[in-house]
Design a protein around this motif. Sequence first.
Motif, PDB file in Angstrom:
ATOM      1  N   VAL A 172     -23.400  43.699  -0.821  1.00  0.00           N
ATOM      2  CA  VAL A 172     -22.595  43.396   0.356  1.00  0.00           C
ATOM      3  C   VAL A 172     -21.618  44.545   0.582  1.00  0.00           C
ATOM      4  CG1 VAL A 172     -20.877  41.842   1.384  1.00  0.00           C
ATOM      5  CG2 VAL A 172     -22.749  40.898   0.001  1.00  0.00           C
ATOM      6  N   SER A 173     -21.571  45.055   1.801  1.00  0.00           N
ATOM      7  CA  SER A 173     -20.625  46.095   2.186  1.00  0.00           C
ATOM      8  C   SER A 173     -19.416  45.428   2.831  1.00  0.00           C
ATOM      9  CB  SER A 173     -21.275  47.076   3.159  1.00  0.00           C
ATOM     10  OG  SER A 173     -22.373  47.725   2.535  1.00  0.00           O
ATOM     11  N   PHE A 174     -18.252  45.565   2.199  1.00  0.00           N
ATOM     12  CA  PHE A 174     -17.049  44.811   2.569  1.00  0.00           C
ATOM     13  C   PHE A 174     -15.977  45.775   3.087  1.00  0.00           C
ATOM     14  CE2 PHE A 174     -13.401  42.051   0.673  1.00  0.00           C
ATOM     15  CZ  PHE A 174     -13.125  41.505   1.921  1.00  0.00           C
ATOM     16  N   VAL A 175     -15.604  45.585   4.361  1.00  0.00           N
ATOM     17  CA  VAL A 175     -14.582  46.420   4.996  1.00  0.00           C
ATOM     18  C   VAL A 175     -13.457  45.486   5.460  1.00  0.00           C
ATOM     19  CG1 VAL A 175     -14.127  48.203   6.730  1.00  0.00           C
ATOM     20  CG2 VAL A 175     -16.437  47.942   5.770  1.00  0.00           C
ATOM     21  N   PRO A 176     -12.454  45.219   4.607  1.00  0.00           N
ATOM     22  CA  PRO A 176     -11.462  44.178   4.906  1.00  0.00           C
ATOM     23  C   PRO A 176     -10.327  44.600   5.828  1.00  0.00           C
ATOM     24  CG  PRO A 176     -11.092  45.050   2.706  1.00  0.00           C
ATOM     25  CD  PRO A 176     -12.321  45.728   3.228  1.00  0.00           C
ATOM     26  N   ALA A 177     -10.270  45.852   6.244  1.00  0.00           N
ATOM     27  CA  ALA A 177      -9.141  46.334   7.046  1.00  0.00           C
ATOM     28  C   ALA A 177      -9.163  45.786   8.473  1.00  0.00           C
ATOM     29  CB  ALA A 177      -9.133  47.860   7.078  1.00  0.00           C
TER      30      ALA A 177
ATOM     31  N   PRO B 187      -7.011  47.600  11.255  1.00  0.00           N
ATOM     32  CA  PRO B 187      -5.980  48.559  11.658  1.00  0.00           C
ATOM     33  C   PRO B 187      -5.265  48.196  12.956  1.00  0.00           C
ATOM     34  CG  PRO B 187      -7.962  49.695  10.928  1.00  0.00           C
ATOM     35  CD  PRO B 187      -8.315  48.237  11.034  1.00  0.00           C
ATOM     36  N   LYS B 188      -5.961  47.499  13.847  1.00  0.00           N
ATOM     37  CA  LYS B 188      -5.365  47.116  15.127  1.00  0.00           C
ATOM     38  C   LYS B 188      -4.093  46.290  14.929  1.00  0.00           C
ATOM     39  CE  LYS B 188      -7.115  45.343  19.555  1.00  0.00           C
ATOM     40  NZ  LYS B 188      -8.289  44.703  20.197  1.00  0.00           N
ATOM     41  N   LEU B 189      -4.038  45.538  13.818  1.00  0.00           N
ATOM     42  CA  LEU B 189      -2.859  44.735  13.494  1.00  0.00           C
ATOM     43  C   LEU B 189      -2.119  45.304  12.277  1.00  0.00           C
ATOM     44  CD1 LEU B 189      -4.118  41.081  14.104  1.00  0.00           C
ATOM     45  CD2 LEU B 189      -2.809  42.563  15.630  1.00  0.00           C
ATOM     46  N   ASN B 190      -2.326  46.595  12.030  1.00  0.00           N
ATOM     47  CA  ASN B 190      -1.637  47.302  10.949  1.00  0.00           C
ATOM     48  C   ASN B 190      -1.944  46.700   9.580  1.00  0.00           C
ATOM     49  OD1 ASN B 190      -0.115  49.461  10.069  1.00  0.00           O
ATOM     50  ND2 ASN B 190       1.853  48.408  10.291  1.00  0.00           N
ATOM     51  N   ARG B 191      -3.211  46.357   9.364  1.00  0.00           N
ATOM     52  CA  ARG B 191      -3.684  45.850   8.074  1.00  0.00           C
ATOM     53  C   ARG B 191      -4.777  46.789   7.603  1.00  0.00           C
ATOM     54  NH1 ARG B 191      -3.393  39.275   9.259  1.00  0.00           N
ATOM     55  NH2 ARG B 191      -1.271  39.398  10.080  1.00  0.00           N
ATOM     56  N   ILE B 192      -4.470  47.568   6.565  1.00  0.00           N
ATOM     57  CA  ILE B 192      -5.370  48.629   6.154  1.00  0.00           C
ATOM     58  C   ILE B 192      -5.733  48.482   4.669  1.00  0.00           C
ATOM     59  CG2 ILE B 192      -4.373  50.196   7.858  1.00  0.00           C
ATOM     60  CD1 ILE B 192      -3.039  51.670   5.460  1.00  0.00           C
ATOM     61  N   THR B 193      -6.774  49.214   4.261  1.00  0.00           N
ATOM     62  CA  THR B 193      -7.189  49.258   2.854  1.00  0.00           C
ATOM     63  C   THR B 193      -7.117  50.702   2.393  1.00  0.00           C
ATOM     64  OG1 THR B 193      -8.776  47.506   3.407  1.00  0.00           O
ATOM     65  CG2 THR B 193      -8.927  48.483   1.214  1.00  0.00           C
ATOM     66  N   LYS B 194      -6.315  50.958   1.354  1.00  0.00           N
ATOM     67  CA  LYS B 194      -6.130  52.308   0.836  1.00  0.00           C
ATOM     68  C   LYS B 194      -6.219  52.266  -0.683  1.00  0.00           C
ATOM     69  CE  LYS B 194      -2.810  56.141   0.747  1.00  0.00           C
ATOM     70  NZ  LYS B 194      -1.445  56.580   1.160  1.00  0.00           N
ATOM     71  N   ASP B 195      -7.113  53.080  -1.246  1.00  0.00           N
ATOM     72  CA  ASP B 195      -7.341  53.095  -2.698  1.00  0.00           C
ATOM     73  C   ASP B 195      -7.657  51.699  -3.231  1.00  0.00           C
ATOM     74  OD1 ASP B 195      -6.832  55.844  -2.801  1.00  0.00           O
ATOM     75  OD2 ASP B 195      -4.674  55.518  -3.020  1.00  0.00           O
TER      76      ASP B 195
ATOM     77  N   VAL C 143     -15.066  52.276  -2.453  1.00  0.00           N
ATOM     78  CA  VAL C 143     -15.523  53.505  -1.808  1.00  0.00           C
ATOM     79  C   VAL C 143     -14.376  54.044  -0.955  1.00  0.00           C
ATOM     80  CG1 VAL C 143     -17.250  54.564  -0.313  1.00  0.00           C
ATOM     81  CG2 VAL C 143     -17.878  52.603  -1.749  1.00  0.00           C
ATOM     82  N   LYS C 144     -13.852  55.218  -1.325  1.00  0.00           N
ATOM     83  CA  LYS C 144     -12.671  55.761  -0.652  1.00  0.00           C
ATOM     84  C   LYS C 144     -13.013  56.639   0.546  1.00  0.00           C
ATOM     85  CE  LYS C 144      -9.889  55.566  -4.857  1.00  0.00           C
ATOM     86  NZ  LYS C 144      -9.024  56.310  -5.802  1.00  0.00           N
ATOM     87  N   ASN C 145     -14.263  57.090   0.624  1.00  0.00           N
ATOM     88  CA  ASN C 145     -14.686  57.950   1.721  1.00  0.00           C
ATOM     89  C   ASN C 145     -16.094  57.547   2.129  1.00  0.00           C
ATOM     90  OD1 ASN C 145     -15.739  60.112   3.300  1.00  0.00           O
ATOM     91  ND2 ASN C 145     -14.253  61.524   2.381  1.00  0.00           N
ATOM     92  N   CYS C 146     -16.284  57.284   3.418  1.00  0.00           N
ATOM     93  CA  CYS C 146     -17.589  56.767   3.851  1.00  0.00           C
ATOM     94  C   CYS C 146     -18.712  57.784   3.630  1.00  0.00           C
ATOM     95  CB  CYS C 146     -17.542  56.329   5.307  1.00  0.00           C
ATOM     96  SG  CYS C 146     -17.382  57.668   6.506  1.00  0.00           S
ATOM     97  N   LYS C 147     -18.356  59.071   3.454  1.00  0.00           N
ATOM     98  CA  LYS C 147     -19.390  60.075   3.172  1.00  0.00           C
ATOM     99  C   LYS C 147     -19.978  59.889   1.770  1.00  0.00           C
ATOM    100  CE  LYS C 147     -19.141  62.194   7.096  1.00  0.00           C
ATOM    101  NZ  LYS C 147     -20.268  62.089   8.057  1.00  0.00           N
TER     102      LYS C 147
ATOM    103  N   TYR D  10     -19.448  46.377  -2.348  1.00  0.00           N
ATOM    104  CA  TYR D  10     -18.875  47.691  -2.071  1.00  0.00           C
ATOM    105  C   TYR D  10     -17.692  47.521  -1.122  1.00  0.00           C
ATOM    106  CZ  TYR D  10     -22.895  49.748  -4.370  1.00  0.00           C
ATOM    107  OH  TYR D  10     -23.842  50.105  -5.314  1.00  0.00           O
ATOM    108  N   VAL D  11     -16.493  47.882  -1.601  1.00  0.00           N
ATOM    109  CA  VAL D  11     -15.255  47.736  -0.834  1.00  0.00           C
ATOM    110  C   VAL D  11     -14.873  49.097  -0.266  1.00  0.00           C
ATOM    111  CG1 VAL D  11     -12.808  47.137  -0.920  1.00  0.00           C
ATOM    112  CG2 VAL D  11     -14.461  45.819  -2.260  1.00  0.00           C
ATOM    113  N   TYR D  12     -14.698  49.171   1.056  1.00  0.00           N
ATOM    114  CA  TYR D  12     -14.453  50.451   1.715  1.00  0.00           C
ATOM    115  C   TYR D  12     -13.010  50.581   2.170  1.00  0.00           C
ATOM    116  CZ  TYR D  12     -19.487  50.715   1.672  1.00  0.00           C
ATOM    117  OH  TYR D  12     -20.795  50.740   1.247  1.00  0.00           O
ATOM    118  N   ASP D  13     -12.391  51.696   1.794  1.00  0.00           N
ATOM    119  CA  ASP D  13     -11.080  52.022   2.342  1.00  0.00           C
ATOM    120  C   ASP D  13     -11.208  52.294   3.837  1.00  0.00           C
ATOM    121  OD1 ASP D  13      -9.877  51.879  -0.113  1.00  0.00           O
ATOM    122  OD2 ASP D  13      -9.315  54.002  -0.231  1.00  0.00           O
TER     123      ASP D  13
END
Length: 420
Positions: free
Chosen positions: A108-113, A115-123, A166-170, A181-184
Amino acid sequence: MVKLVVVADDFTGALDTGIKFAEAGAQTQVILKPDFGMEEIRPDSEVLIVDAETRHLDGEAAYHIVYDLVRRCKNYGIKYFYKKTDSALRGNVGSELSAVSDAAGCSVSFVPALPKLNRITKDGIQYIDGVPVADSLFGRDPFEPVTKSAVAEVIHEGTGIEVVVVKNCKQIKRAERRAIYVYDAKSNLEMENIARELKDTLGLEATAGCAGFADCLTKVIDFSHKREVEIRRVKNLLIVCGSVNEITKRQIKYAEKAGFRRISLNVVQKLQPGYFETEEARSFLNDFYRKCSQGMPVIMDVFSHDDAVEEAAAYGRLVGVAEENIRECIVNRLGEFIDLWLGFGVDGALSLSGGDTVYAFLQRKGCKDIRPVCEIMPGAVLFETKVGERTMQVVSKSGGFGNESIFVEIADKMMVGGVV
């Protein structure tokens, strides 16, 4: 033919995700129960939004409901699944992501951010307005506080499946083993890049996140339909707030200062059995009707004072309502007040804050045909549904979403002549 199934844990989550696909032109169908029959799917539906109502269940029960739902849909021939999660990581995040992975048989590819409501994932850490989520208002939620900010730790509260940050989508490449897989992501552009990379590498069979990443998926999945959006302005707006979130409290106070009529239910009005047969109730209902007839929006909320939650628990013990049933009792009482408002026969619309409140209203009125119309404000979705013979416009808002002025802005777009 259904291309994608979205599984949400409450109704507001289902709707704020479903509207992204509807606005992209997909034929979108909302279903309020996870054990629906496949014959209930409309022939033209491309995206099926299912409210599994698992937010307040224990992790094991939530796992089985989501697993059974995804497995049935996969056996039916549906290929793509999206697990809608809360952007503040509330609910059974780990259990339900694990269920999707097990039932779909893939990572499962998980992107919990969001940003439109200032909710982001970092590290791998979830931030709300620049603060780790556990240190934000959501860490102090009286019913479901978020105690961890690391997404992997939140997931591991409900499952032992491997989590890869995963800190960088590349860095995305084909998975050698099944995992979450958790994506920043700190911006919408980053999330759009993740969606494109996933399409070309891991695939889109099982993805997860909140409404923000769902919006990105609409750009990599082809939907061919066009749609017209129409908001019918009304003379009366009843705003019902079952949420006790601090964000909702600020929004109510802002609207009250703007001249909205406010009714804050006290503990007796929220919990006393047989309340509507009392003399006090008759006087209260006359005042309710009077406020609804003054041409300004009316707010009904459950914040009689700052200690309302503790007071409700104490009063519940006095009248024989177990603490775990208090939330349900209050939601049912709000439903009774909405019934009374409908009986006034006003030309009006509803704005409901809190997933429990919205879901209880739809169940109470037997609403089955739910049509997302538009995202009237960020975090607030307008939908139409039949209540008896009447087509109602209803705005659904999660308790933790929106800026302070959101109720004023909703009323300005919904009411004849506006309010600003």
